[in-house]
Design a protein around this motif. Structure first.
Motif, PDB file in Angstrom:
ATOM      1  N   UNK A  30       0.826  -1.206   0.000  1.00 55.06           N
ATOM      2  CA  UNK A  30       0.000   0.000   0.000  1.00 55.06           C
ATOM      3  C   UNK A  30       0.861   1.256   0.000  1.00 55.06           C
ATOM      4  N   UNK A  31       1.997   1.228   0.742  1.00 46.87           N
ATOM      5  CA  UNK A  31       2.887   2.387   0.753  1.00 46.87           C
ATOM      6  C   UNK A  31       3.566   2.609  -0.584  1.00 46.87           C
ATOM      7  N   UNK A  32       3.746   1.495  -1.362  1.00 44.65           N
ATOM      8  CA  UNK A  32       4.393   1.597  -2.672  1.00 44.65           C
ATOM      9  C   UNK A  32       3.422   1.964  -3.776  1.00 44.65           C
ATOM     10  N   UNK A  33       2.180   2.295  -3.418  1.00 44.84           N
ATOM     11  CA  UNK A  33       1.216   2.750  -4.414  1.00 44.84           C
ATOM     12  C   UNK A  33       0.201   1.716  -4.846  1.00 44.84           C
ATOM     13  N   UNK A  34       0.230   0.499  -4.259  1.00 40.83           N
ATOM     14  CA  UNK A  34      -0.719  -0.561  -4.614  1.00 40.83           C
ATOM     15  C   UNK A  34      -1.864  -0.522  -3.590  1.00 40.83           C
ATOM     16  N   UNK A  35      -2.889   0.227  -3.911  1.00 40.52           N
ATOM     17  CA  UNK A  35      -3.987   0.417  -2.968  1.00 40.52           C
ATOM     18  C   UNK A  35      -5.133  -0.533  -3.278  1.00 40.52           C
ATOM     19  N   UNK A  36      -6.071  -0.606  -2.323  1.00 43.99           N
ATOM     20  CA  UNK A  36      -7.268  -1.421  -2.520  1.00 43.99           C
ATOM     21  C   UNK A  36      -6.961  -2.904  -2.456  1.00 43.99           C
ATOM     22  N   UNK A  37      -7.664  -3.663  -3.323  1.00 42.19           N
ATOM     23  CA  UNK A  37      -7.506  -5.126  -3.323  1.00 42.19           C
ATOM     24  C   UNK A  37      -6.110  -5.545  -3.763  1.00 42.19           C
ATOM     25  N   UNK A  38      -5.422  -4.689  -4.508  1.00 43.99           N
ATOM     26  CA  UNK A  38      -4.081  -5.037  -4.985  1.00 43.99           C
ATOM     27  C   UNK A  38      -3.110  -5.177  -3.821  1.00 43.99           C
ATOM     28  N   UNK A  39      -3.276  -4.358  -2.789  1.00 45.61           N
ATOM     29  CA  UNK A  39      -2.376  -4.462  -1.636  1.00 45.61           C
ATOM     30  C   UNK A  39      -2.575  -5.778  -0.899  1.00 45.61           C
ATOM     31  N   UNK A  40      -3.807  -6.302  -0.910  1.00 49.55           N
ATOM     32  CA  UNK A  40      -4.060  -7.598  -0.251  1.00 49.55           C
ATOM     33  C   UNK A  40      -3.593  -8.789  -1.107  1.00 49.55           C
ATOM     34  N   UNK A  41      -3.464  -8.582  -2.400  1.00 51.47           N
ATOM     35  CA  UNK A  41      -3.030  -9.688  -3.276  1.00 51.47           C
ATOM     36  C   UNK A  41      -1.543  -9.969  -3.154  1.00 51.47           C
ATOM     37  N   UNK A  42      -0.745  -8.967  -2.768  1.00 55.22           N
ATOM     38  CA  UNK A  42       0.700  -9.171  -2.676  1.00 55.22           C
ATOM     39  C   UNK A  42       1.090 -10.186  -1.592  1.00 55.22           C
ATOM     40  N   UNK A  43       0.531 -10.143  -0.394  1.00 50.56           N
ATOM     41  CA  UNK A  43       0.894 -11.172   0.599  1.00 50.56           C
ATOM     42  C   UNK A  43       0.525 -12.575   0.147  1.00 50.56           C
ATOM     43  N   UNK A  44      -0.613 -12.704  -0.536  1.00 51.01           N
ATOM     44  CA  UNK A  44      -1.009 -14.026  -1.048  1.00 51.01           C
ATOM     45  C   UNK A  44      -0.003 -14.516  -2.078  1.00 51.01           C
ATOM     46  N   UNK A  45       0.463 -13.634  -2.955  1.00 47.39           N
ATOM     47  CA  UNK A  45       1.426 -14.026  -3.986  1.00 47.39           C
ATOM     48  C   UNK A  45       2.744 -14.481  -3.375  1.00 47.39           C
ATOM     49  N   UNK A  46       3.229 -13.755  -2.374  1.00 41.94           N
ATOM     50  CA  UNK A  46       4.507 -14.125  -1.733  1.00 41.94           C
ATOM     51  C   UNK A  46       4.384 -15.460  -1.005  1.00 41.94           C
ATOM     52  N   UNK A  47       3.291 -15.644  -0.269  1.00 40.08           N
ATOM     53  CA  UNK A  47       3.121 -16.890   0.491  1.00 40.08           C
ATOM     54  C   UNK A  47       2.941 -18.091  -0.436  1.00 40.08           C
ATOM     55  N   UNK A  48       2.215 -17.913  -1.540  1.00 37.98           N
ATOM     56  CA  UNK A  48       2.036 -19.027  -2.481  1.00 37.98           C
ATOM     57  C   UNK A  48       3.367 -19.434  -3.115  1.00 37.98           C
TER      58      UNK A  48
END
Length: 225
Positions: A30-48
């Motif tokens: 979110x701090x890097x400019x990925x707001x909304x649902x996109x910010x929640x998708x990043x943790x899922x991508x890293x964990x997967x």
């Protein structure tokens, strides 16, 4: 009855660590400019990606690509935890971090595809050594029925019998070996087949080269005149 779920310290610790890491990755995205649902998708991508690399390592521990992607996913997770601990000003994120966060989805997709679709090399189990000796091969020979009759066996020369005296009776016929009798029968049959007439006794005696008593004994057994 179903088993009751007992609290496990390791399971509780894993839930806490996953929740905190998930929140830190979300805050960094979110701090890097990925707001909304996109910010929640990043943790899922890293964990997967981390889970896919770990599963690959369990089946092929010597796979360097699995170790590479495991380290990349672990560095992304740990980096987000450290960055959100006060060492980075989330209100002024540097440009290189924004570029890294923006390019992470493509990098994670590439790593997950390579981990899932790369063939796994399986080591064949060693075959047991058979201690039993191999059965010897039996050579078979064809019998040529069109070949000429076998040559006459070598018969040792016999000493001529002494002339009978008036006081002595006529000598008995000498015994004929079975092999010699069979050979003489073959010669007589071949002569009769080619000429149509039985083979004379004197011709058989001359063909075999035997003494007169032996030749007469063979001719008598073959009923030759």
């Amino acid at each position: 009855m179903p088993r009751s779920i007992r609290p496990d310290a390791v399971l509780v610790q894993a839930v806490i660590a996953g929740a905190l890491s998930f929140a830190h990755l979300h805050d960094l995205a979110a701090a890097a400019g990925q707001t909304g649902w996109k910010a929640w998708a990043y943790p899922v991508s890293v964990d997967l990606l981390l889970v896919a690399a770990w599963r690959r390592l369990r089946t092929a521990r010597r796979d360097r690509s699995a170790w590479t992607w495991f380290v990349i996913a672990l560095a992304a997770s740990l980096g987000a935890n450290v960055a959100t601990a006060g060492l980075l000003d989330l209100a002024h994120v540097p440009a290189w971090l924004r570029i890294l966060v923006a390019g992470w989805p493509a990098l994670a997709f590439l790593g997950g595809t390579l981990l899932v679709h790369s063939p796994t090399t399986l080591v064949e189990p060693a075959r047991p050594v058979n201690d039993e000796p191999a059965a010897p091969e039996v050579e078979t020979h064809r019998v040529d029925t069109t070949s000429e009759p076998d040559p006459a066996p070598t018969v040792p020369e016999l000493d001529p019998a002494p002339a009978p005296t008036p006081s002595q009776s006529a000598p008995a016929a000498p015994p004929v070996p079975a092999a010699l009798l069979d050979h003489a029968r073959k010669i007589a049959d071949a002569h009769q087949a080619s000429t149509g007439t039985p083979m004379p006794a004197n011709a058989l005696s001359a063909r075999l080269g035997l003494p007169a008593p032996m030749a007469d004994a063979i001719a008598a057994q073959l009923q030759l005149t």
